[in-house]
Design an enzyme around this catalytic site. Structure first.
Site, mmCIF file in Angstrom:
data_model
loop_
_atom_site.group_PDB
_atom_site.id
_atom_site.type_symbol
_atom_site.label_atom_id
_atom_site.label_comp_id
_atom_site.label_asym_id
_atom_site.label_seq_id
_atom_site.Cartn_x
_atom_site.Cartn_y
_atom_site.Cartn_z
ATOM 1 N N SER A 60 -9.197 1.842 -10.030
ATOM 2 C CA SER A 60 -8.264 2.554 -9.208
ATOM 3 C C SER A 60 -7.262 2.866 -10.240
ATOM 4 C CB SER A 60 -7.886 1.568 -7.824
ATOM 5 O OG SER A 60 -6.890 2.324 -7.368
ATOM 6 N N TYR B 35 -3.642 -6.253 -5.882
ATOM 7 C CA TYR B 35 -4.969 -5.376 -5.899
ATOM 8 C C TYR B 35 -4.426 -4.579 -7.195
ATOM 9 C CZ TYR B 35 -7.979 -1.500 -4.920
ATOM 10 O OH TYR B 35 -8.842 -0.756 -4.983
#
Length: 252
Positions: free
Chosen positions: A139, A149
């Site tokens: 990401s 994350y």
């Protein structure tokens, strides 16, 4: 010779977009997810549309049993996997320190331990054949400090870059795919509030998959789909660390 790709998290979102694009190209598939019913629906559709072989594996990659099951398939000498797409993922709506640590462990297993083990199995199998490809879905969050994350995705980007250098001389390309906001089930499943995300920041899953495959063919270790996210990722990677951290903090 017909190639075979193994895709985790293949029933929805980016994983499903990879499955559809690779099937369109005539690639046989091994698709992995937790729901057998959804896997069988996707498999039946792809077989009917493209006349390819689609194998279904039901596995929870947040568990050791699920990881081992898929890793074993990656190492079957008689049925080689030419491309691994490590896509299965999830996230938590809260910030580290406010979330349940058991949920953080679950996310760690899914986003770090699972791709690590599957990469290990794929690299050992592909090295013996002298060819192969691995796409690790990360990401653009990897380039900013935004909790666990982004930390997990930064880890995956770093490992992918190293592996692409280390194993390139034996014919294996390893890529970290770093998309921005993509219209999938991802945010709904984590119950995230995305109402304030501008329309221009959203990508389509099929565009992400196609961009990734193009970059894989070019041997790129990092793929950032779309010009707008390339610019944002470049700014995040090269701007002063304090400035990036300040912007990330204000974005919470």
């Amino acid at each position: 010779m017909t190639r075979t790709a193994l895709i985790t998290g293949a029933t929805a979102g980016i994983g499903n977009a990879f499955a559809r694009e690779l099937a369109r190209r005539g690639t046989n598939l091994v698709i992995v997810a937790r729901s057998t019913d959804r896997l069988e629906q996707v498999a039946a559709d792809l077989r009917a549309r493209h006349g390819i072989e689609v194998e279904v594996i039901t596995a929870d990659l947040a568990t050791s049993e699920g990881i081992d099951h898929v890793a074993h398939r990656l190492t079957e000498a008689g049925r080689p996997i030419d491309l691994l797409v490590n896509n299965a993922g999830a996230s938590l709506a809260g910030w580290f320190g406010t979330t349940d640590i058991a949920d953080e462990d679950h996310q760690l297993h899914l986003l770090v331990r699972a791709p690590m083990h599957l990469m290990d199995a794929a690299l050992k199998s592909m090295s013996g054949r002298g060819q192969g490809g691995i796409i690790n879905v990360a990401s653009v969050a990897a380039f900013t400090p935004r909790g666990t994350y982004s930390a997990h995705k930064a880890w995956l980007v770093n490992l992918s870059q190293w592996a692409n250098l280390q194993y390139g001389n034996v014919g294996i390309t390893v890529q970290a795919l770093c998309p921005g906001f993509t219209r999938t089930e991802f945010h709904q499943r984590m119950e995230a509030d995305i109402a304030d995300v501008p329309r221009w920041m959203w990508l389509k899953a099929d565009h992400v998959a196609k961009a990734s495959l193009r970059d894989l063919e070019r041997g790129k270790a990092i793929s950032v789909p779309s010009l707008r996210y390339k610019v944002l990722a470049s700014l995040a990677r090269h701007a002063p660390a304090g400035l990036v951290a300040s912007i990330a903090k204000r974005g919470r």
